[in-house]
Design a protein around this motif. Structure first.
Motif, PDB file in Angstrom:
ATOM      1  N   ILE A  31       0.872  -1.172   0.000  1.00  0.00           N
ATOM      2  CA  ILE A  31       0.000   0.000   0.000  1.00  0.00           C
ATOM      3  C   ILE A  31       0.909   1.222   0.000  1.00  0.00           C
ATOM      4  N   HIS A  32       0.801   2.021  -1.048  1.00  0.00           N
ATOM      5  CA  HIS A  32       1.671   3.179  -1.219  1.00  0.00           C
ATOM      6  C   HIS A  32       0.863   4.464  -1.102  1.00  0.00           C
ATOM      7  N   MET A  33       1.483   5.502  -0.554  1.00  0.00           N
ATOM      8  CA  MET A  33       0.834   6.808  -0.491  1.00  0.00           C
ATOM      9  C   MET A  33       1.276   7.666  -1.677  1.00  0.00           C
ATOM     10  N   THR A  34       0.318   8.030  -2.508  1.00  0.00           N
ATOM     11  CA  THR A  34       0.571   8.980  -3.582  1.00  0.00           C
ATOM     12  C   THR A  34      -0.064  10.311  -3.181  1.00  0.00           C
ATOM     13  N   SER A  35      -0.267  11.227  -4.132  1.00  0.00           N
ATOM     14  CA  SER A  35      -0.828  12.534  -3.798  1.00  0.00           C
ATOM     15  C   SER A  35      -1.436  13.168  -5.034  1.00  0.00           C
ATOM     16  N   THR A  36      -2.487  13.963  -4.812  1.00  0.00           N
ATOM     17  CA  THR A  36      -3.055  14.721  -5.926  1.00  0.00           C
ATOM     18  C   THR A  36      -2.092  15.798  -6.419  1.00  0.00           C
ATOM     19  N   SER A  37      -1.073  16.120  -5.650  1.00  0.00           N
ATOM     20  CA  SER A  37      -0.043  17.034  -6.158  1.00  0.00           C
ATOM     21  C   SER A  37       0.630  16.448  -7.390  1.00  0.00           C
ATOM     22  N   GLY A  38       0.769  15.126  -7.422  1.00  0.00           N
ATOM     23  CA  GLY A  38       1.301  14.463  -8.597  1.00  0.00           C
ATOM     24  C   GLY A  38       0.222  14.070  -9.585  1.00  0.00           C
ATOM     25  N   LEU A  39      -0.873  13.517  -9.100  1.00  0.00           N
ATOM     26  CA  LEU A  39      -1.934  13.027  -9.984  1.00  0.00           C
ATOM     27  C   LEU A  39      -2.628  14.165 -10.714  1.00  0.00           C
ATOM     28  N   ILE A  40      -2.709  15.336 -10.081  1.00  0.00           N
ATOM     29  CA  ILE A  40      -3.393  16.486 -10.680  1.00  0.00           C
ATOM     30  C   ILE A  40      -2.443  17.657 -10.867  1.00  0.00           C
ATOM     31  N   GLY A  41      -1.790  18.086  -9.791  1.00  0.00           N
ATOM     32  CA  GLY A  41      -0.840  19.193  -9.881  1.00  0.00           C
ATOM     33  C   GLY A  41      -0.980  20.139  -8.713  1.00  0.00           C
ATOM     34  N   ASN A  42       0.090  20.893  -8.446  1.00  0.00           N
ATOM     35  CA  ASN A  42       0.058  21.897  -7.390  1.00  0.00           C
ATOM     36  C   ASN A  42       1.230  22.847  -7.579  1.00  0.00           C
ATOM     37  N   PHE A  43       1.124  24.026  -6.974  1.00  0.00           N
ATOM     38  CA  PHE A  43       2.206  24.992  -7.036  1.00  0.00           C
ATOM     39  C   PHE A  43       3.345  24.592  -6.114  1.00  0.00           C
ATOM     40  N   GLY A  44       4.569  24.867  -6.530  1.00  0.00           N
ATOM     41  CA  GLY A  44       5.729  24.795  -5.654  1.00  0.00           C
ATOM     42  C   GLY A  44       6.092  23.419  -5.154  1.00  0.00           C
ATOM     43  N   GLN A  45       5.671  22.373  -5.877  1.00  0.00           N
ATOM     44  CA  GLN A  45       5.941  21.018  -5.390  1.00  0.00           C
ATOM     45  C   GLN A  45       6.434  20.096  -6.511  1.00  0.00           C
ATOM     46  N   ALA A  46       7.292  20.585  -7.367  1.00  0.00           N
ATOM     47  CA  ALA A  46       7.774  19.758  -8.475  1.00  0.00           C
ATOM     48  C   ALA A  46       8.455  18.493  -7.972  1.00  0.00           C
ATOM     49  N   ASN A  47       9.224  18.597  -6.893  1.00  0.00           N
ATOM     50  CA  ASN A  47       9.918  17.430  -6.349  1.00  0.00           C
ATOM     51  C   ASN A  47       8.915  16.417  -5.796  1.00  0.00           C
ATOM     52  N   TYR A  48       8.007  16.908  -4.975  1.00  0.00           N
ATOM     53  CA  TYR A  48       7.002  16.044  -4.345  1.00  0.00           C
ATOM     54  C   TYR A  48       6.048  15.458  -5.386  1.00  0.00           C
ATOM     55  N   ALA A  49       5.610  16.286  -6.331  1.00  0.00           N
ATOM     56  CA  ALA A  49       4.680  15.822  -7.356  1.00  0.00           C
ATOM     57  C   ALA A  49       5.309  14.752  -8.241  1.00  0.00           C
ATOM     58  N   ALA A  50       6.565  14.974  -8.646  1.00  0.00           N
ATOM     59  CA  ALA A  50       7.247  13.989  -9.482  1.00  0.00           C
ATOM     60  C   ALA A  50       7.405  12.669  -8.742  1.00  0.00           C
ATOM     61  N   ALA A  51       7.750  12.754  -7.454  1.00  0.00           N
ATOM     62  CA  ALA A  51       7.908  11.539  -6.658  1.00  0.00           C
ATOM     63  C   ALA A  51       6.586  10.798  -6.524  1.00  0.00           C
ATOM     64  N   LYS A  52       5.511  11.529  -6.246  1.00  0.00           N
ATOM     65  CA  LYS A  52       4.225  10.886  -5.999  1.00  0.00           C
ATOM     66  C   LYS A  52       3.613  10.322  -7.285  1.00  0.00           C
ATOM     67  N   MET A  53       3.833  10.966  -8.430  1.00  0.00           N
ATOM     68  CA  MET A  53       3.411  10.376  -9.693  1.00  0.00           C
ATOM     69  C   MET A  53       4.233   9.125  -9.971  1.00  0.00           C
ATOM     70  N   GLY A  54       5.512   9.182  -9.629  1.00  0.00           N
ATOM     71  CA  GLY A  54       6.362   8.004  -9.777  1.00  0.00           C
ATOM     72  C   GLY A  54       5.925   6.854  -8.901  1.00  0.00           C
ATOM     73  N   VAL A  55       5.477   7.147  -7.687  1.00  0.00           N
ATOM     74  CA  VAL A  55       4.989   6.107  -6.783  1.00  0.00           C
ATOM     75  C   VAL A  55       3.779   5.395  -7.387  1.00  0.00           C
ATOM     76  N   ALA A  56       2.886   6.162  -8.021  1.00  0.00           N
ATOM     77  CA  ALA A  56       1.716   5.549  -8.651  1.00  0.00           C
ATOM     78  C   ALA A  56       2.133   4.590  -9.763  1.00  0.00           C
ATOM     79  N   ALA A  57       3.116   4.998 -10.572  1.00  0.00           N
ATOM     80  CA  ALA A  57       3.605   4.124 -11.634  1.00  0.00           C
ATOM     81  C   ALA A  57       4.351   2.921 -11.074  1.00  0.00           C
ATOM     82  N   LEU A  58       5.111   3.126 -10.006  1.00  0.00           N
ATOM     83  CA  LEU A  58       5.804   2.016  -9.343  1.00  0.00           C
ATOM     84  C   LEU A  58       4.798   0.994  -8.842  1.00  0.00           C
ATOM     85  N   SER A  59       3.740   1.467  -8.208  1.00  0.00           N
ATOM     86  CA  SER A  59       2.720   0.566  -7.682  1.00  0.00           C
ATOM     87  C   SER A  59       2.093  -0.269  -8.792  1.00  0.00           C
TER      88      SER A  59
END
Length: 311
Positions: free
Chosen positions: A155-183
């Motif tokens: 069970i992995h924690m992703t984020s809408t910062s990656g799935l959708i987008g957010n300001f000022g979080q390129a590092n976090y968003a890229a990681a969380k989108m990557g987690v979804a693909a890893l899963s």
């Protein structure tokens, strides 16, 4: 005690669960919920700040003590997920203490927010290492054991910062989108060994409450509604996914927002254009892009998509 108070058998009875980043917040509530439902829990947390600095064994041990006070079984671990060797020790802790490993909850994370054009290499690297590398390292350490016993659950924690987008979080968003693909890749690669892998995108905004204006009665009421999105709201889905009752659920992305549970879409083609003679740069610009433009996605942020208050 083998049953819950209402005499329903506990959902993860006897399973050994590793929860990373479990010294507080979402991880703590997941660890406690797993224990209440019969799991033996490895509570992993290095005791760092939100940005990843520091090290304190206290938070992990405090959650272990809470679980023991409930009559459950738990051990603390303070290894970092961001390094392969130390991540291996997290899984080994489960094997040493309980003799097996059944569930990995990849929850550990840090934040180092910065607008992209100002983001340093260190800010990028630190967040990617904890979220994406961390999910890989801990999952990879458990994979041989899951394969050997022909069962296991991620069970992995992703984020809408990656799935959708957010300001000022390129590092976090890229990681969380990557987690979804890893899963999804883990689910595909390991389904033949009866191993499942799913994601949760949690909404738990308790740290943001102080920055939301409360000058009017309407704003005060809104803050009170948002306060209901506590970390504990995430735990029921995590426990259900960890249980054998969700055996048909694999490779999915869920969201939890107060009392709502979402199933997220995954990228699929939505429109195509074709030219029998093939494309040139000019015809792409004059034909393909204009033909598809009506289906373009807006530059949405998470808050634009989830525009209603929780209830």
């Amino acid at each position: 005690m083998s049953e819950t108070n209402n005499n329903i058998p506990r959902m993860v009875e006897g399973k050994v669960v590793v929860v990373t980043g479990a010294g507080g917040g979402i991880g703590r509530d997941i660890a406690l919920a797993m224990a209440r439902e019969g799991a033996k829990v490895v509570v992993n947390d290095i005791g760092a700040s939100v940005s990843g600095e520091g090290n304190d064994a206290g938070p992990a041990q405090a959650v272990v003590n809470e679980i023991k006070d409930l009559g459950g079984e738990a051990v603390a671990n303070t290894d970092s997920v961001s390094d392969a060797t130390s991540a291996g020790r997290i899984v080994q802790t489960a094997l040493d203490a309980f003799g097996r490993i059944d569930v990995i909850v990849n929850n550990a994370g840090i934040l180092r927010d910065r607008f992209f054009h100002k983001m340093s290499l260190d800010e990028w690297d630190a967040v990617i290492k904890v979220h994406l590398y961390g999910a890989f390292h801990v999952s990879r350490a458990a994979a041989p054991h899951f394969k050997e016993q022909t069962s296991g659950n991620y069970i992995h924690m992703t984020s809408t910062s990656g799935l959708i987008g957010n300001f000022g979080q390129a590092n976090y968003a890229a990681a969380k989108m990557g987690v979804a693909a890893l899963s999804k890749s883990i689910a595909l690669d390991m389904q033949k060994f009866n191993v499942r892998s799913n994601c949760i995108s949690p909404f738990a905004w308790s740290r943001m409450i102080g920055s939301i204006p409360t000058d009017t009665p309407e704003e005060q009421a809104r803050v009170e509604r948002i306060k209901q999105m506590t970390p504990a709201k995430i735990a029921p889905l995590a426990v259900a996914l960890a249980s054998d009752a969700s055996v048909q659920t694999n490779g999915q992305i869920f969201g939890v927002r107060n009392n709502e549970i979402f199933l997220f879409s995954q990228p699929r083609p939505i429109r195509s254009v074709h030219r029998g003679e093939g494309w040139t740069p000019q015809s792409v610009a004059s034909h393909a892009l204009p033909a598809m433009q009506a289906s373009y996605f807006d530059l949405d942020r998470s808050g634009d998509v989830f525009s209603w208050d929780p209830v």
